[in-house]
Write an enzyme that holds these catalytic residues in place. Structure first.
Site, PDB file in Angstrom:
ATOM      1  CG  HIS A   1      -1.932  -1.035   1.296  1.00 14.24           C
ATOM      2  ND1 HIS A   1      -2.784  -1.316   0.251  1.00 14.24           N
ATOM      3  CD2 HIS A   1      -2.255  -1.921   2.280  1.00 14.24           C
ATOM      4  CE1 HIS A   1      -3.585  -2.333   0.593  1.00 14.24           C
ATOM      5  NE2 HIS A   1      -3.276  -2.720   1.814  1.00 14.24           N
TER       6      HIS A   1
ATOM      7  CG  ASP B   1      -2.868  -8.481   0.794  1.00 17.10           C
ATOM      8  OD1 ASP B   1      -2.132  -8.769   1.754  1.00 17.10           O
ATOM      9  OD2 ASP B   1      -3.913  -7.808   0.918  1.00 17.10           O
TER      10      ASP B   1
ATOM     11  CG  HIS C   1      -6.539  -5.554   2.004  1.00 17.06           C
ATOM     12  ND1 HIS C   1      -5.907  -6.439   2.855  1.00 17.06           N
ATOM     13  CD2 HIS C   1      -7.721  -5.234   2.587  1.00 17.06           C
ATOM     14  CE1 HIS C   1      -6.680  -6.631   3.923  1.00 17.06           C
ATOM     15  NE2 HIS C   1      -7.784  -5.921   3.790  1.00 17.06           N
TER      16      HIS C   1
ATOM     17  CG  ASP D   1      -4.951 -10.144   3.432  1.00 13.71           C
ATOM     18  OD1 ASP D   1      -4.707 -10.596   2.290  1.00 13.71           O
ATOM     19  OD2 ASP D   1      -4.542  -9.028   3.822  1.00 13.71           O
TER      20      ASP D   1
HETATM   21  C1  3YP Z   1      -5.531  -1.453   6.425  1.00 14.96           C
HETATM   22  C2  3YP Z   1      -6.552  -0.671   7.209  1.00 14.96           C
HETATM   23  C3  3YP Z   1      -7.833  -1.417   7.090  1.00 14.96           C
HETATM   24  C4  3YP Z   1      -7.552  -2.648   6.263  1.00 14.96           C
HETATM   25  C5  3YP Z   1      -6.074  -2.840   6.343  1.00 14.96           C
HETATM   26  C6  3YP Z   1      -5.507  -3.645   5.217  1.00 14.96           C
HETATM   27  C7  3YP Z   1      -4.095  -4.046   5.484  1.00 14.96           C
HETATM   28  C8  3YP Z   1      -3.664  -5.125   4.568  1.00 14.96           C
HETATM   29  O1  3YP Z   1      -3.626  -6.296   4.865  1.00 14.96           O
HETATM   30  N1  3YP Z   1      -3.318  -4.800   3.330  1.00 14.96           N
HETATM   31  O2  3YP Z   1      -2.938  -5.709   2.451  1.00 14.96           O
HETATM   32 ZN    ZN Z   2      -4.075  -7.301   2.850  1.00 17.80          ZN
END
Ligand code: 3YP
Ligand code: ZN
Length: 371
Positions: free
Chosen positions: A143, A180, A182, A268
């Site tokens: 991210h 992942d 996300h 995840d």
């Molecule tokens: C970050 C804030 C809410 C969800 C979270 C995601 C973190 C993650 O596993 N990113 O791949």
């Molecule tokens: Zn994630």
């Protein structure tokens, strides 16, 4: 066949401290202090399972090192690096940028070790020391944006390693596959206008970042067509993920013909994760890895390096990670005691609404022009 493996005890010392999942504790809001979702347990337990099952003896251990300023600046602004260094000096540590990505005193050194671990994994693959490699690092990276971290990420580990690979080995075409749950927004942003880097993110539709990872995000300028997003509906299991791999990801790789494949490997999307609503099991991850390795064998001499990202169920994620690394090493599976439970969940097979989304993603492949 040799598989490289990066892990360091300091990865588990990355201190996300007292938190309430992803929110700072605040009694006025009813938020009783607890732990951060991104605590050390899932990763430490993957490593211990790798040792306990003996898989460790089948891997080639690669020592990480700290990424230099120059390497971090391949992906980030001087301001972001300076902020991380300065906050790292504070007794209470700091935050990577969004208020939900804390780190402890001295934390920038662990973040450097994470980026450097991924760099070394990729270098080992390119040097031919190993066939493929897995970097089990914390903090994660997919991210992180050029100017700030977010979503538990401090530095864009995989972006830094990809750019370092271009510099050191003149690697031309790089494909990034991010499974992942996300959206891999940071990686996508870093290479948005670059047609030599294909970024593919398969994720649960609009979980994090908010309103990100749409089918219509395709890359920009010269890079148009070279960002691919597969926003799967909630409830997608092994069937949907494997079909995404077979119908979209592998064909995209064949069109693109990468010289190197990097994977942002989060777990995840597993059937028991607290942060998402997918149903992938260790058997699913094993098979996803097999399909990817098969494509890599045909396209780029099997050159695959994986960088660890999310995955938050401390008892189940280790079996998912183990399955991926076993598959990379060509080692016979250590049985997953959870498989009868999670593998037997209803609708593990591809569902029509999932297939409909994949149909739309298949339509995007034409914009990847064969090299
Ligand atoms: C970050 C804030 C809410 C969800 C979270 C995601 C973190 C993650 O596993 N990113 O791949
Ligand atoms: Zn994630």
């Amino acid at each position: 066949m040799a598989t490289g493996y990066v892990y360091h005890e300091l990865y588990a010392w990355h201190d996300t401290g007292s938190f309430v999942g992803m929110l700072p504790a605040d009694p006025r809001l009813g938020l009783q202090p607890f732990q951060h979702f991104e605590n050390a347990e899932t990763k430490r337990r993957i490593h211990e399972l790798i040792v306990a099952t003996g898989l460790i003896d089948r891997l080639v251990r690669i020592g990480p090192r700290k990424a230099t300023d120059e390497e971090i600046l391949l992906a980030h602004t001087e301001d972001h690096l300076r902020r991380m260094v300065e906050q790292s000096e504070q007794d209470r540590g700091g935050d990577a940028g969004d208020g939900g990505s804390p780190f402890g005193k001295g934390g920038v050194e662990i973040a450097r070790l994470a980026a450097g671990g991924v760099i070394e994994a990729v270098q080992a693959v390119l040097d031919g020391t190993v066939d493929n490699a897995y970097a089990l690092v914390r903090p994660p990276g997919h991210h992180a944006l050029r100017e700030h971290g977010m979503g538990f990420c401090m530095f864009a580990n995989l972006v830094i390693a990809a750019k370092a690979a271009r510099r050191s080995h003149g690697v031309e075409r790089i494909a990034v596959v991010d499974w992942d749950v996300h959206h891999g927004n940071g990686t996508q942003a870093a290479f948005a206008d670059d047609p030599a880097t294909l970024t593919i993110s398969v994720h649960q539709d609009r979980v994090f970042p908010p309103d990100s990872g749409h089918l219509h995000e395709r890359g920009t300028g010269a890079g148009a067509g070279y960002a691919l997003n597969i926003p799967l509906p909630p409830g997608t299991g092994n069937g949907g993920y494997l079909e995404a791999m077979r119908r979209v990801i592998v064909p995209a790789l064949h069109r693109f013909r990468p010289d190197l494949i990097l994977v942002a490997s989060g777990y995840d999307a597993n059937a028991a994760d607290p942060l998402a609503r997918q149903m992938v099991t260790s058997a699913g991850y094993r098979e996803l890895t097999g399909l990817l390795l098969e494509a890599a064998a045909e396209l780029c001499g099997g050159r695959v390096a994986m960088s660890h990202e999310g995955g938050y169920n401390p008892v189940y994620v280790p079996f998912c990670g183990l399955a991926v690394i076993e598959a990379m090493a060509g080692v016979e599976p250590f049985p997953d005691p959870f498989e009868p439970n999670f593998g037997g969940m209803g609708q593990q097979e591809l569902q029509p609404h999932q297939a409909a989304l994949l149909d739309r993603a298949v339509g995007l492949l034409a914009d990847i022009h064969p090299a």
